[in-house]
Motif scaffolding. Structure first.
Motif, PDB file in Angstrom:
ATOM      1  N   PHE A  65       0.812  -1.222   0.000  1.00 46.98           N
ATOM      2  CA  PHE A  65       0.000   0.000   0.000  1.00 46.98           C
ATOM      3  C   PHE A  65       0.846   1.274   0.000  1.00 46.98           C
ATOM      4  N   ALA A  66       2.096   1.149  -0.471  1.00 49.73           N
ATOM      5  CA  ALA A  66       2.961   2.328  -0.555  1.00 49.73           C
ATOM      6  C   ALA A  66       2.345   3.380  -1.473  1.00 49.73           C
ATOM      7  N   PHE A  67       1.536   2.936  -2.451  1.00 52.88           N
ATOM      8  CA  PHE A  67       0.958   3.865  -3.424  1.00 52.88           C
ATOM      9  C   PHE A  67       0.039   4.892  -2.778  1.00 52.88           C
ATOM     10  N   VAL A  68      -0.515   4.557  -1.602  1.00 50.22           N
ATOM     11  CA  VAL A  68      -1.467   5.460  -0.953  1.00 50.22           C
ATOM     12  C   VAL A  68      -0.815   6.816  -0.666  1.00 50.22           C
ATOM     13  N   ALA A  69       0.501   6.782  -0.397  1.00 49.85           N
ATOM     14  CA  ALA A  69       1.205   8.041  -0.121  1.00 49.85           C
ATOM     15  C   ALA A  69       1.113   8.992  -1.312  1.00 49.85           C
ATOM     16  N   GLY A  70       1.016   8.429  -2.526  1.00 49.37           N
ATOM     17  CA  GLY A  70       0.927   9.265  -3.720  1.00 49.37           C
ATOM     18  C   GLY A  70      -0.290  10.174  -3.714  1.00 49.37           C
ATOM     19  N   VAL A  71      -1.334   9.746  -2.999  1.00 53.08           N
ATOM     20  CA  VAL A  71      -2.574  10.530  -2.947  1.00 53.08           C
ATOM     21  C   VAL A  71      -2.331  11.886  -2.285  1.00 53.08           C
ATOM     22  N   ASP A  72      -1.260  11.981  -1.494  1.00 49.98           N
ATOM     23  CA  ASP A  72      -0.916  13.271  -0.885  1.00 49.98           C
ATOM     24  C   ASP A  72      -0.679  14.345  -1.945  1.00 49.98           C
ATOM     25  N   ALA A  73      -0.332  13.907  -3.156  1.00 52.12           N
ATOM     26  CA  ALA A  73      -0.100  14.887  -4.222  1.00 52.12           C
ATOM     27  C   ALA A  73      -1.408  15.501  -4.721  1.00 52.12           C
ATOM     28  N   LEU A  74      -2.534  14.859  -4.397  1.00 49.69           N
ATOM     29  CA  LEU A  74      -3.828  15.294  -4.938  1.00 49.69           C
ATOM     30  C   LEU A  74      -4.555  16.265  -4.037  1.00 49.69           C
ATOM     31  N   GLY A  75      -4.452  16.021  -2.737  1.00 50.65           N
ATOM     32  CA  GLY A  75      -5.323  16.728  -1.818  1.00 50.65           C
ATOM     33  C   GLY A  75      -6.693  16.075  -1.892  1.00 50.65           C
ATOM     34  N   ALA A  76      -6.939  15.136  -1.015  1.00 55.16           N
ATOM     35  CA  ALA A  76      -8.148  14.302  -1.132  1.00 55.16           C
ATOM     36  C   ALA A  76      -9.265  14.771  -0.217  1.00 55.16           C
ATOM     37  N   VAL A  77      -9.211  16.009   0.227  1.00 53.54           N
ATOM     38  CA  VAL A  77     -10.271  16.575   1.065  1.00 53.54           C
ATOM     39  C   VAL A  77     -10.750  17.850   0.406  1.00 53.54           C
ATOM     40  N   PRO A  78     -12.078  18.036   0.164  1.00 57.21           N
ATOM     41  CA  PRO A  78     -13.140  17.063   0.403  1.00 57.21           C
ATOM     42  C   PRO A  78     -12.918  15.769  -0.401  1.00 57.21           C
ATOM     43  N   PRO A  79     -13.568  14.656  -0.001  1.00 54.21           N
ATOM     44  CA  PRO A  79     -13.283  13.351  -0.602  1.00 54.21           C
ATOM     45  C   PRO A  79     -13.399  13.355  -2.123  1.00 54.21           C
ATOM     46  N   ILE A  80     -12.477  12.621  -2.763  1.00 58.06           N
ATOM     47  CA  ILE A  80     -12.510  12.459  -4.218  1.00 58.06           C
ATOM     48  C   ILE A  80     -12.729  10.987  -4.530  1.00 58.06           C
ATOM     49  N   LYS A  81     -13.144  10.710  -5.764  1.00 60.34           N
ATOM     50  CA  LYS A  81     -13.243   9.318  -6.214  1.00 60.34           C
ATOM     51  C   LYS A  81     -11.890   8.944  -6.775  1.00 60.34           C
ATOM     52  N   GLU A  82     -11.284   7.916  -6.184  1.00 62.00           N
ATOM     53  CA  GLU A  82      -9.883   7.633  -6.509  1.00 62.00           C
ATOM     54  C   GLU A  82      -9.663   6.140  -6.577  1.00 62.00           C
TER      55      GLU A  82
END
Lengths: 355, 148
Positions: A65-82
């Motif tokens: 699940f190392a890939f989850v850290a990549g989501v930090d590049a998106l800014g997932a708040v408010p929630p996004i569909k990912e």
């Protein structure tokens, strides 16, 4: 049932192919590419697209699940569909297309990234093989490709000269690619003068390994018109896989590429440009044949992955290279290919056309 | 300026759980422990070594085991001049696709040889068993050339 929605590519960006990205972490590799594609369309951030899908490989970071850290590049708040694929981001594009065609999104952001330099890539990839029969032997990706090359050479389907020719052309084409890792004029004789590393392969037959990232934005054609940006249409895309048992495959051919090409409709028109993901020189020869490409097709005008191989994003980058040439008006129809697994096990083919 | 302490910990990449290998892979690995090699018959009659649980073409479950020979022929190979740290040998060696006698599908393993020139496609090889066999693919330590 309504007709299948046409998919438009509206933005693409990739990083330089760097042998080592130094201290930069994955998020820092991804963010400049996201900013670039948002900028091309005039979007602010990931909140402005309906879906996000990424491609990467946890084995490269050595943690589940190392890939989850990549989501930090998106800014997932408010929630996004990912979502995420443990594959080259070309398959994240495929998932995004399905999402749009299922009416669950009108637009999607796709990105792929890797810091392949963190480990010894051919060794890391050996651990993705059959866990009982191959992984315990640590048989690496270069050695598997070398056995494939020998089969091809001994069957008379390739020569070391032809393989060196692939490398020389790739490096020459790469001279106009600002992201390339390896480029320049080199003669076939010079390449062949080098000793083999894993015979029959020379170091030059193997794509360099690069750290970096690439990103793309796709949407419905209606959405592209609403955004008012130039776009290319993905008129066909398909992917096929062969058995994981290397001994049962005809390694001198790529039937999965041929099937995917038929599914994507490659033969329905002229192919002006083909960007092929061939991490070893002999594999470009196999792919060219499987795709039925002739002398009227320019193969890998970017230099392809021989000039720079962004792990987990090289396939997406091939699609991006064709997209760039279509929106610039250089060509009106091209083919892009992505691969995954040892010796071209799994192949994706996409056809892009001008709007 | 004082150097910060660098935190470090040994990390072994691997499966940290016990797995059951099942009736097909398990039969093969158990065979290796007993220094015997079993393949399985595919839907089209070909003998696959090591055995697969399902036919890749038809998806049919396979269960007809066939014992094969411990000698075979090299179908393709490559010569590793500088072994990687993870490789099973620490001097130059070959990886090869080896079709064992009685099998139709080649398997991948390593071959020991003094020099690259000693190897050729079509060369005959035989199994060299590990000193202790425990039910792993590495029970086959390597293959060696025969008939020299």
């Amino acid at each position: 049932m309504t007709a299948m929605k046409e998919i438009a590519v509206v933005a693409f960006s990739q990083s330089d192919c760097l042998a080592r990205a130094g201290a930069a972490n994955e998020v820092e590799l991804i963010m400049p590419q996201l900013r670039a594609v948002f900028g091309q369309v005039g979007l602010n951030n990931a909140q402005d697209v309906d879906f996000v899908c990424s491609g990467s490989c946890d084995y490269l970071q050595g943690a589940a699940f190392a890939f989850v850290a990549g989501v930090d590049a998106l800014g997932a708040v408010p929630p996004i569909k990912e979502s995420h694929v443990e594959m080259d981001a070309a398959w994240a594009l495929y998932e995004s297309i399905l999402k749009i065609r299922m009416d669950q999104a009108e637009s999607a952001l796709i990105y792929g990234f890797a810091k392949a330099s963190a480990g010894e890539l051919p060794t890391v990839l050996s651990q993705q093989l059959d866990p009982y029969y191959l992984a315990p032997l640590w048989v690496d990706s270069v050695s598997l490709a070398a056995m494939q090359a020998r089969l091809l050479i001994e069957k008379g389907l390739a020569t070391e000269q032809a393989m060196a020719g692939v490398v020389a052309r790739a490096r020459k084409h790469a001279m106009v690619n600002p992201h390339a890792q390896v480029s320049g004029e080199v003669s076939i004789e010079t390449l062949l003068a080098a000793d083999t590393v894993v015979s029959p392969l020379r170091e030059s037959d193997c794509a360099p390994v690069a750290d970096g990232a690439a990103a793309m934005i796709i949407c419905t054609v209606d959405k592209a018109r609403e955004w008012g940006v130039p776009y290319a249409v993905i008129s066909g895309i398909d992917h096929r896989i062969e058995t994981h048992n290397l001994g049962m495959r005809d390694l001198t051919d790529s039937p999965s590429t041929r099937q995917a090409a038929a599914g994507a409709g490659v033969g329905r028109g002229a192919v002006e440009v083909a960007e092929l993901c061939a991490p070893f020189s002999h594999q470009e020869i196999i792919l060219t044949r499987a795709l039925g490409l002739g002398d009227d097709t320019v193969i890998n005008p970017s230099g392809g992955v021989m000039a720079g191989n962004l792990m987990m994003a090289s396939g997406l980058a091939r699609i991006g290279e064709v997209f760039r040439r279509i929106v610039s008006g250089d060509i009106s129809r091209g083919v892009a290919h992505a691969t995954s697994g040892p010796c071209l096990q799994h192949n994706l083919v996409a056809v892009l056309e001008s709007a | 300026m004082a150097q910060p302490d660098v935190l470090s910990q040994a990390f072994e990449l691997g499966f940290t759980y016990t797995r059951s290998t099942g009736p097909v892979v398990g039969r093969f690995l158990t065979g290796l422990r007993d220094r015997r090699i079993f393949g399985i018959r595919a839907s089209d009659g070909r003998v696959i070594v090591p055995p697969m649980e399902y036919d890749p073409a038809t998806a049919e479950a396979l269960d007809e085991f066939v014992e094969v020979g411990q000698q075979g022929e090299i179908v393709s190979w490559c010569w590793v001049k500088q072994p990687r740290a993870s490789h099973p040998m620490d001097t130059a060696f070959a990886w090869a696709m080896i079709r064992l006698d009685g099998a139709d599908v080649p398997m991948i393993h390593c071959v020991t040889a003094a020099a690259e020139e000693d190897l050729a496609t079509g060369a005959r090889v035989q199994v060299v068993w590990a000193a202790e066999t425990r039910g792993y693919i590495t029970d086959i330590r390597c293959f060696e050339l025969i008939g020299e």
